[in-house]
Design a protein around this motif. Structure first.
Motif, PDB file in Angstrom:
ATOM      1  N   LEU A   1       0.880  -1.223  -0.041  1.00  0.00           N
ATOM      2  CA  LEU A   1       0.209  -0.147   0.011  1.00  0.00           C
ATOM      3  C   LEU A   1       1.020   1.099  -0.014  1.00  0.00           C
ATOM      4  O   LEU A   1       1.812   1.421   0.751  1.00  0.00           O
ATOM      5  CB  LEU A   1      -0.923  -0.168   1.230  1.00  0.00           C
ATOM      6  N   SER A   2       0.461   2.296  -0.789  1.00  0.00           N
ATOM      7  CA  SER A   2       1.281   3.689  -0.716  1.00  0.00           C
ATOM      8  C   SER A   2       0.449   4.221   0.211  1.00  0.00           C
ATOM      9  O   SER A   2      -0.496   4.077   0.708  1.00  0.00           O
ATOM     10  CB  SER A   2       0.940   4.278  -2.239  1.00  0.00           C
ATOM     11  N   TYR A   3       1.159   5.571   0.462  1.00  0.00           N
ATOM     12  CA  TYR A   3       0.831   6.427   1.547  1.00  0.00           C
ATOM     13  C   TYR A   3      -0.710   6.959   1.031  1.00  0.00           C
ATOM     14  O   TYR A   3      -1.658   7.036   2.076  1.00  0.00           O
ATOM     15  CB  TYR A   3       1.738   7.581   1.556  1.00  0.00           C
ATOM     16  N   LYS A   4      -0.737   7.137  -0.164  1.00  0.00           N
ATOM     17  CA  LYS A   4      -2.168   7.597  -0.551  1.00  0.00           C
ATOM     18  C   LYS A   4      -3.350   6.426  -0.603  1.00  0.00           C
ATOM     19  O   LYS A   4      -4.542   6.834  -0.121  1.00  0.00           O
ATOM     20  CB  LYS A   4      -2.169   7.982  -2.122  1.00  0.00           C
ATOM     21  N   GLN A   5      -2.833   5.379  -0.921  1.00  0.00           N
ATOM     22  CA  GLN A   5      -3.903   4.223  -0.512  1.00  0.00           C
ATOM     23  C   GLN A   5      -3.938   3.967   0.987  1.00  0.00           C
ATOM     24  O   GLN A   5      -5.312   3.848   1.336  1.00  0.00           O
ATOM     25  CB  GLN A   5      -3.237   2.859  -1.010  1.00  0.00           C
ATOM     26  N   ILE A   6      -3.219   4.096   1.650  1.00  0.00           N
ATOM     27  CA  ILE A   6      -3.471   4.122   3.338  1.00  0.00           C
ATOM     28  C   ILE A   6      -4.286   5.245   3.810  1.00  0.00           C
ATOM     29  O   ILE A   6      -5.056   4.926   4.525  1.00  0.00           O
ATOM     30  CB  ILE A   6      -2.092   4.074   3.971  1.00  0.00           C
ATOM     31  N   ALA A   7      -4.068   6.414   3.282  1.00  0.00           N
ATOM     32  CA  ALA A   7      -4.882   7.471   3.647  1.00  0.00           C
ATOM     33  C   ALA A   7      -6.601   7.131   2.879  1.00  0.00           C
ATOM     34  O   ALA A   7      -7.420   7.381   4.117  1.00  0.00           O
ATOM     35  CB  ALA A   7      -4.551   8.640   2.940  1.00  0.00           C
TER      36      ALA A   7
END
Length: 127
Positions: free
Chosen positions: A84-90
């Protein structure tokens, strides 16, 4: 990764059968994982048992007798990691639940990943 599968399945089975505590092997991965669960308030404590090198994990229950978490879903498998990227985690953090993510800084929750603005391999999801 196999020890994480065993750890999550033992926790899942303990919650389903309303056990107050379980025993887990004393490994660095177990300690790191359980530390995150303790900080998030999902377990009430961990005690090291030196005689057989294990950990006694106390499951936390609410005042009405229901466990603090209902389900653990393993996302990454030994053969296939789920990144998961940072944006996906957000985006995923807007829902209910808690992700345990393996990052370059160690195991972190989705909340800590958002604060540090990093992504990683999502290991499991707790509801």
């Amino acid at each position: 990764m196999i020890s994480l599968c065993n750890l999550t399945s033992k926790l899942k089975n303990a919650v389903r059968s309303n056990q107050r505590y379980i025993y887990l092997p004393n490994t660095s991965l177990s300690l790191e994982f359980l530390k995150l669960l303790f900080v998030e308030g999902l377990i009430s404590g961990v005690t090291k048992i030196e005689s057989d090198k294990s950990l006694k994990v106390f499951i936390k229950y609410n005042s009405n007798g229901s466990p603090s978490f209902k389900e653990i879903k393993l996302l990454s498998k030994p053969g296939k990691m789920f990144y998961l990227s940072y944006k996906q985690i957000a985006k995923l953090s807007e829902g209910v639940g808690l992700f345990i993510i393996s990052t370059k800084e160690g195991l972190l929750t989705n909340h800590l990943c958002l604060k540090r603005k990093i992504g990683g391999a999502a290991l499991c999801y707790l509801i």
